[in-house]
Design a protein around this motif. Structure first.
Motif, PDB file in Angstrom:
ATOM      1  N   VAL A 223      38.246  35.562  47.260  1.00 58.25           N
ATOM      2  CA  VAL A 223      37.663  35.534  45.924  1.00 58.25           C
ATOM      3  C   VAL A 223      36.328  36.264  45.948  1.00 58.25           C
ATOM      4  N   GLU A 224      36.147  37.178  45.019  1.00 61.29           N
ATOM      5  CA  GLU A 224      34.907  37.939  44.916  1.00 61.29           C
ATOM      6  C   GLU A 224      34.476  37.994  43.459  1.00 61.29           C
ATOM      7  N   ALA A 225      33.332  38.650  43.193  1.00 55.55           N
ATOM      8  CA  ALA A 225      32.929  38.900  41.808  1.00 55.55           C
ATOM      9  C   ALA A 225      33.923  39.871  41.184  1.00 55.55           C
ATOM     10  N   CYS A 226      34.244  39.653  39.901  1.00 58.57           N
ATOM     11  CA  CYS A 226      35.260  40.504  39.283  1.00 58.57           C
ATOM     12  C   CYS A 226      34.734  41.924  39.101  1.00 58.57           C
ATOM     13  N   ARG A 227      35.630  42.856  39.271  1.00 63.09           N
ATOM     14  CA  ARG A 227      35.336  44.284  39.076  1.00 63.09           C
ATOM     15  C   ARG A 227      36.215  44.818  37.953  1.00 63.09           C
ATOM     16  N   ASP A 228      35.835  45.948  37.420  1.00 60.46           N
ATOM     17  CA  ASP A 228      36.656  46.609  36.408  1.00 60.46           C
ATOM     18  C   ASP A 228      38.001  46.949  37.043  1.00 60.46           C
ATOM     19  N   ARG A 229      39.060  46.398  36.483  1.00 58.68           N
ATOM     20  CA  ARG A 229      40.389  46.646  37.056  1.00 58.68           C
ATOM     21  C   ARG A 229      40.719  48.131  37.113  1.00 58.68           C
ATOM     22  N   ALA A 230      40.268  48.859  36.117  1.00 60.98           N
ATOM     23  CA  ALA A 230      40.584  50.284  36.051  1.00 60.98           C
ATOM     24  C   ALA A 230      39.922  51.072  37.177  1.00 60.98           C
ATOM     25  N   SER A 231      38.914  50.468  37.801  1.00 62.91           N
ATOM     26  CA  SER A 231      38.212  51.182  38.875  1.00 62.91           C
ATOM     27  C   SER A 231      38.899  51.023  40.229  1.00 62.91           C
ATOM     28  N   ILE A 232      39.950  50.223  40.305  1.00 64.32           N
ATOM     29  CA  ILE A 232      40.626  49.964  41.577  1.00 64.32           C
ATOM     30  C   ILE A 232      42.027  50.568  41.527  1.00 64.32           C
ATOM     31  N   ASP A 233      42.285  51.516  42.379  1.00 62.16           N
ATOM     32  CA  ASP A 233      43.606  52.135  42.464  1.00 62.16           C
ATOM     33  C   ASP A 233      44.571  51.141  43.105  1.00 62.16           C
ATOM     34  N   PRO A 234      45.669  50.773  42.439  1.00 61.91           N
ATOM     35  CA  PRO A 234      46.618  49.829  43.044  1.00 61.91           C
ATOM     36  C   PRO A 234      47.106  50.249  44.424  1.00 61.91           C
ATOM     37  N   ALA A 235      47.096  51.541  44.707  1.00 59.19           N
ATOM     38  CA  ALA A 235      47.525  52.002  46.026  1.00 59.19           C
ATOM     39  C   ALA A 235      46.556  51.557  47.123  1.00 59.19           C
ATOM     40  N   THR A 236      45.345  51.133  46.744  1.00 60.74           N
ATOM     41  CA  THR A 236      44.340  50.703  47.724  1.00 60.74           C
ATOM     42  C   THR A 236      44.219  49.184  47.816  1.00 60.74           C
ATOM     43  N   TYR A 237      45.092  48.445  47.127  1.00 60.55           N
ATOM     44  CA  TYR A 237      44.952  46.990  47.084  1.00 60.55           C
ATOM     45  C   TYR A 237      44.926  46.372  48.483  1.00 60.55           C
ATOM     46  N   VAL A 265      50.128  42.843  47.358  1.00 59.56           N
ATOM     47  CA  VAL A 265      48.801  42.288  47.075  1.00 59.56           C
ATOM     48  C   VAL A 265      48.586  42.244  45.571  1.00 59.56           C
ATOM     49  N   ASN A 266      48.127  41.110  45.105  1.00 55.15           N
ATOM     50  CA  ASN A 266      47.888  40.898  43.670  1.00 55.15           C
ATOM     51  C   ASN A 266      46.392  40.715  43.430  1.00 55.15           C
ATOM     52  N   TYR A 267      45.883  41.355  42.379  1.00 52.77           N
ATOM     53  CA  TYR A 267      44.465  41.223  42.020  1.00 52.77           C
ATOM     54  C   TYR A 267      44.365  40.748  40.583  1.00 52.77           C
ATOM     55  N   THR A 268      43.729  39.616  40.359  1.00 53.18           N
ATOM     56  CA  THR A 268      43.558  39.094  39.003  1.00 53.18           C
ATOM     57  C   THR A 268      42.170  38.494  38.838  1.00 53.18           C
ATOM     58  N   TRP A 269      41.683  38.535  37.626  1.00 51.07           N
ATOM     59  CA  TRP A 269      40.432  37.860  37.284  1.00 51.07           C
ATOM     60  C   TRP A 269      40.680  36.373  37.105  1.00 51.07           C
ATOM     61  N   PHE A 270      39.632  35.579  37.308  1.00 54.73           N
ATOM     62  CA  PHE A 270      39.641  34.181  36.908  1.00 54.73           C
ATOM     63  C   PHE A 270      39.322  34.108  35.415  1.00 54.73           C
ATOM     64  N   ASP A 271      40.149  33.385  34.682  1.00 51.08           N
ATOM     65  CA  ASP A 271      39.933  33.192  33.239  1.00 51.08           C
ATOM     66  C   ASP A 271      39.865  31.709  32.918  1.00 51.08           C
ATOM     67  N   GLN A 272      39.255  31.422  31.775  1.00 47.30           N
ATOM     68  CA  GLN A 272      39.259  30.054  31.267  1.00 47.30           C
ATOM     69  C   GLN A 272      39.648  30.068  29.791  1.00 47.30           C
ATOM     70  N   LEU A 273      40.356  29.017  29.383  1.00 48.28           N
ATOM     71  CA  LEU A 273      40.771  28.867  27.987  1.00 48.28           C
ATOM     72  C   LEU A 273      40.991  27.388  27.732  1.00 48.28           C
ATOM     73  N   LEU A 274      40.508  26.916  26.595  1.00 49.34           N
ATOM     74  CA  LEU A 274      40.805  25.562  26.152  1.00 49.34           C
ATOM     75  C   LEU A 274      40.847  25.552  24.630  1.00 49.34           C
ATOM     76  N   VAL A 275      42.042  25.421  24.081  1.00 47.38           N
ATOM     77  CA  VAL A 275      42.206  25.299  22.641  1.00 47.38           C
ATOM     78  C   VAL A 275      41.887  23.854  22.264  1.00 47.38           C
ATOM     79  N   GLU A 276      40.959  23.670  21.346  1.00 50.98           N
ATOM     80  CA  GLU A 276      40.528  22.332  20.953  1.00 50.98           C
ATOM     81  C   GLU A 276      40.875  22.062  19.492  1.00 50.98           C
TER      82      GLU A 276
END
Length: 376
Positions: A223-237, A265-276
């Motif tokens: 787990v790291e700080a999120c980066r712009d997904r578009a800046s990471i080439d999937p071939a380098t995952y 290798v899968n790369y995803t951001w951490f997200d949060q959501l709570l419908v109240e």
């Protein structure tokens, strides 16, 4: 209407599959649609299932298969980045003493078990299909599908995930928000001696961990700080994950040797959501990640979704009218547990982002898990 005839379930993930199985068992006609033609049967590396998730899987009559194909364990280790064990704690048995505290499993295998159970239930399944339009009446929903067909249902259950199109279509405006972290995941062979989840905090990443998923496999993650997904080439995952993992000791050198295929290798951001407020509008009700999601810092995402399915199904087969009062009761039963999990999961990550060194991590985890021992 006291005897509803038909239900449409939108989405074939954990919550959608589970609610389908339970409603079919009660004799309710269910159509399930899933956007992905392969029903996500090969997607993902691994999943951590804690006791409260296992309790629902037992309710679905798939526990024996899960137990046979997964890797049960009962403790959590915390290590220094060099691999030195700092402490080991027993996991709380949130599903009761007759179930393991935790089972690690290959995510595609869990999905296939649920797929087989849905098929066996007699539900009608349509893959590669979405709900193109929803029109509500006083006692049902008229649905037009992406293939041009149409049908009417007494209820639509939106189990279409974190980016739920159904949620937006019924006017619920909440959307997932990034927490500032991202995770790299990959399956790998299980090193001899890996018999539980171990987590290392600090080093090149915020967290480096792994979980056994069968006798022969694990899934590993950093787990790291999120980066712009578009800046990471999937071939380098694979290169990116290997670079982050190389600073860790213990079992990590052996694991890192197998991080070679970027397609695994899968790369995803951490997200949060709570419908109240409520999780329904008329005869359309949200379930699982469509209503709430959280970072995997507590490994409770799938458990919360499965619990949703169990509680909603219990209410729907109770013989009561399917009305606002019933759907609001579903929300009110779920929101305290879900909110506690979402807030704790986010807090655990935020403490790391903020560099808080004296945070009461064990206390927060213990309090949240103790809450989850109670039946939903």
């Amino acid at each position: 209407m006291t005897n509803p005839r038909s239900v449409l379930v939108v989405g074939g993930g954990a919550s959608g599959n589970a609610v389908t199985i339970l409603l079919r068992r009660a004799g309710i006609a269910v159509d399930l649609i899933e956007a992905q033609p392969d029903w996500n049967a090969t997607t993902g590396s691994g999943i951590t299932l804690q006791g409260n998730a296992l309790r629902v899987l037992r309710e679905l009559d798939v526990w024996e298969q899960v137990n046979a194909d997964g890797f049960p364990f009962g403790s959590l280790g915390v290590t220094a980045p060099d691999g030195t064990a700092l402490f080991v704690s027993d996991d709380i048995r949130t599903g009761g003493d007759d179930l393991p505290a935790t089972v690690g499993m290959q995510r595609p295998r869990l999905q296939q078990i649920l797929i087989d159970a849905v098929r066996a239930s007699g539900a009608t399944v349509r893959l590669g299909t979405t709900a193109a339009a929803l029109e509500q009446g006083s006692d049902g929903v008229f649905v037009r599908f992406s293939d041009g067909t149409e049908n009417r249902y007494d209820l639509v259950i939106a189990a279409d995930g974190i980016n739920s199109a159904t949620r937006a279509a019924i006017g619920i405006t909440e959307k997932p928000e990034p927490t500032g972290m991202a995770i790299w995941r990959t399956p790998a062979p299980r090193p001899e001696g890996v018999t539980r989840t171990d987590l290392s905090y600090g080093g090149q990443a915020y967290i480096a961990g792994y979980c056994p998923t069968s006798e022969n496999t694990i899934y590993a993650y950093v787990v790291e700080a999120c980066r712009d997904r578009a800046s990471i080439d999937p071939a380098t995952y694979a290169d990116e994950m290997r670079r982050l993992a190389q600073g860790y000791g213990g079992f990590w050198p052996e694991i890192t040797e197998h991080i070679t295929d970027p397609a695994k290798v899968n790369y995803t951001w951490f997200d949060q959501l709570l419908v109240e407020g409520s999780w329904h509008r008329g005869r359309i009700v949200l379930i699982g990640d469509a209503a709430h999601c959280c970072p995997p810092t507590l490994a409770q995402g799938a458990a919360m979704s499965l619990e949703d399915a169990s509680v909603l199904s219990e209410l729907l087969i109770s013989g009561r009218p399917w009305d606002d009062e019933l759907f609001q009761e579903y929300y009110e039963r779920r929101i305290p547990r879900v909110q506690a999990v979402v807030e704790a999961s986010v807090q655990l990550g935020q403490w790391q982002l903020d560099g808080v060194r004296d945070a009461d991590v064990p206390g927060l985890i213990g309090r949240t898990m103790s809450l989850l021992k109670e039946r939903p």
